[in-house]
Design a protein around this motif. Structure first.
Motif, PDB file in Angstrom:
ATOM      1  N   VAL A  39     -12.653 -15.466  34.780  1.00 15.21           N
ATOM      2  CA  VAL A  39     -12.922 -14.823  33.492  1.00 15.21           C
ATOM      3  C   VAL A  39     -12.084 -13.546  33.410  1.00 15.21           C
ATOM      4  O   VAL A  39     -12.027 -12.779  34.374  1.00 15.21           O
ATOM      5  CB  VAL A  39     -14.420 -14.459  33.355  1.00 15.21           C
ATOM      6  CG1 VAL A  39     -14.699 -13.826  32.001  1.00 15.21           C
ATOM      7  CG2 VAL A  39     -15.289 -15.693  33.556  1.00 15.21           C
ATOM      8  N   MET A  76     -20.403 -12.105  29.823  1.00 18.95           N
ATOM      9  CA  MET A  76     -19.984 -13.469  30.128  1.00 18.95           C
ATOM     10  C   MET A  76     -20.726 -14.046  31.332  1.00 18.95           C
ATOM     11  O   MET A  76     -20.512 -15.197  31.710  1.00 18.95           O
ATOM     12  CB  MET A  76     -18.475 -13.497  30.399  1.00 18.95           C
ATOM     13  CG  MET A  76     -17.610 -13.117  29.214  1.00 18.95           C
ATOM     14  SD  MET A  76     -17.831 -14.206  27.783  1.00 18.95           S
ATOM     15  CE  MET A  76     -17.213 -15.759  28.429  1.00 18.95           C
ATOM     16  N   ALA A  78     -20.300 -13.011  34.357  1.00 17.79           N
ATOM     17  CA  ALA A  78     -19.314 -13.102  35.423  1.00 17.79           C
ATOM     18  C   ALA A  78     -19.429 -11.951  36.416  1.00 17.79           C
ATOM     19  O   ALA A  78     -19.852 -10.853  36.061  1.00 17.79           O
ATOM     20  CB  ALA A  78     -17.902 -13.124  34.835  1.00 17.79           C
ATOM     21  N   VAL A 137     -17.153 -16.748  37.604  1.00 18.72           N
ATOM     22  CA  VAL A 137     -18.514 -17.229  37.392  1.00 18.72           C
ATOM     23  C   VAL A 137     -18.580 -18.666  37.888  1.00 18.72           C
ATOM     24  O   VAL A 137     -17.577 -19.390  37.871  1.00 18.72           O
ATOM     25  CB  VAL A 137     -18.897 -17.136  35.894  1.00 18.72           C
ATOM     26  CG1 VAL A 137     -18.002 -18.012  35.038  1.00 18.72           C
ATOM     27  CG2 VAL A 137     -20.357 -17.477  35.679  1.00 18.72           C
ATOM     28  N   ALA A 142     -20.613 -19.834  32.550  1.00 20.79           N
ATOM     29  CA  ALA A 142     -20.291 -18.668  31.718  1.00 20.79           C
ATOM     30  C   ALA A 142     -21.219 -18.637  30.500  1.00 20.79           C
ATOM     31  O   ALA A 142     -21.650 -19.675  29.992  1.00 20.79           O
ATOM     32  CB  ALA A 142     -18.833 -18.715  31.267  1.00 20.79           C
ATOM     33  N   TYR A 144     -21.900 -17.982  26.633  1.00 14.08           N
ATOM     34  CA  TYR A 144     -21.157 -17.989  25.385  1.00 14.08           C
ATOM     35  C   TYR A 144     -22.084 -17.692  24.210  1.00 14.08           C
ATOM     36  O   TYR A 144     -23.272 -18.055  24.229  1.00 14.08           O
ATOM     37  CB  TYR A 144     -20.483 -19.347  25.166  1.00 14.08           C
ATOM     38  CG  TYR A 144     -19.513 -19.733  26.251  1.00 14.08           C
ATOM     39  CD1 TYR A 144     -18.343 -19.009  26.450  1.00 14.08           C
ATOM     40  CD2 TYR A 144     -19.777 -20.824  27.085  1.00 14.08           C
ATOM     41  CE1 TYR A 144     -17.452 -19.369  27.449  1.00 14.08           C
ATOM     42  CE2 TYR A 144     -18.892 -21.186  28.086  1.00 14.08           C
ATOM     43  CZ  TYR A 144     -17.730 -20.452  28.263  1.00 14.08           C
ATOM     44  OH  TYR A 144     -16.866 -20.796  29.261  1.00 14.08           O
TER      45      TYR A 144
END
Length: 325
Positions: A39, A76, A78, A137, A142, A144
């Motif tokens: 990411v 995200m 991450a 991640v 991830a 969204y």
């Protein structure tokens, strides 16, 4: 100080993350992620646009831009790993001021265990600082915006409006020695990205996230538009700090809905997962507040509605910061 001497001055003696194979010293950095999705995000601060010497010391410029990047990683889901810095330096900036920018970057980087792995420095007419952050991640995990679902609960971390209030104090020269004033200024200059909270959320399913950089009115509309659903918010449930409560009600409303730059997280989660999310918040020492819900209403989908008093919901337009004129 010439470019090469400066690079040596900011180069880390070692890297904290084993994914980094090669950092500063070659034409590009190399890092390895065999089992996770990579990411990446980028933010740019321009003097006179995103900050001024009146509101920010050089240290805060560095600290704050990396905080913005880290907040993107949190949104995200991450794990942040490394970052790169590109900087345009005008002659009006001294070597010591430039070092302070990098000290700000290094301070927050150390706190969240991310590594500086490269970048570029050039001379130019206007100070411009760009930071690119890399993270990873678990594959397919991830977060969204479009993952928001009907009947989800809407939540937010922390308190909203503090950064905008802090900026207002700085611009209006209303600084005092009060604890409340210092708190708001600090929230503007040195925000807290919710990386630990996002990390603890990894085990939860179906969570949509958005970081609050432009104001909740904008971020909530982004969630509604991405998912094609309707968001309902209760303004009285949106959390504010005791420090913000010193402002008139109208200012409080403007700061918390449209101020932005708090870098808190706005998200949605299924009601069945709410108790688990509260456990995550407790474990990561993060304030968590439910502020609304999601519906699938064809005539209203893609929009956000908010109520202040009573049961009447009015349309909430995206009126936060817009990144162009």
């Amino acid at each position: 100080m010439d470019e090469f001497s400066f690079i040596e001055a900011i180069k880390q003696p070692f890297y904290r993350n084993q994914q980094i194979i090669r950092g500063i010293g070659d034409d590009a950095a190399v890092f390895r992620e065999p089992y996770r999705d990579v990411v990446t995000a980028v933010d740019t601060f321009v003097e006179g646009v995103h900050f001024s010497r009146k509101t920010m010391e050089p240290f805060h410029v560095g600290y704050r831009i990396l905080a913005a990047n880290l907040s993107d990683m949190a949104a995200m889901g991450a794990e942040p790993i490394s970052y790169l810095v590109a900087i345009v330096v005008p002659s009006s900036w001294s070597d010591n001021e430039l070092k302070e920018v990098y000290r700000g970057l290094a301070t927050i980087a150390k706190k969240y265990k991310v590594d500086l792995i490269g970048g570029d420095t050039v001379i130019g007419a206007q100070f411009v600082l760009t930071v690119t952050i890399n993270g990873a991640v678990e594959r397919g995990k991830a977060r969204y915006r479009h993952q928001m679902q009907a009947n989800d609960l809407i939540f937010v971390t922390g308190t909203l409006g503090d950064s905008a209030a802090g900026l207002s104090i700085l611009l209006d020269n209303k600084r005092t020695n009060s604890v409340e004033t210092s708190y708001l200024i600090n929230r503007h200059r040195m925000p807290t990205p919710r990386v630990p909270f996002a990390r603890e959320m990894a085990r939860l399913r179906c969570v949509a996230l958005n970081d609050i950089s432009d104001g909740i009115s904008s971020e909530a509309n982004e969630l509604a538009q991405a998912s094609g659903l309707t968001v309902y918010l209760d303004e009285n449930q949106i959390p504010i700090s005791k420090a913000l409560a010193q402002f008139p009600i109208g200012d409080q409303q403007m700061f918390k809905l449209s101020g932005g730059e708090d870098f808190e997280l706005l998200g949605s989660i299924a009601p069945s997962e709410w108790d688990k999310l509260k456990e995550v918040a407790q474990k990561s020492a993060t304030q968590l507040t439910q502020i609304g819900f999601v519906k699938d209403e064809s005539e209203r989908n893609g929009k956000v509605f908010i109520k202040s008093d009573g049961d009447y919901y009015r349309l909430l337009e995206p009126n936060g910061y817009v990144h162009r004129s």
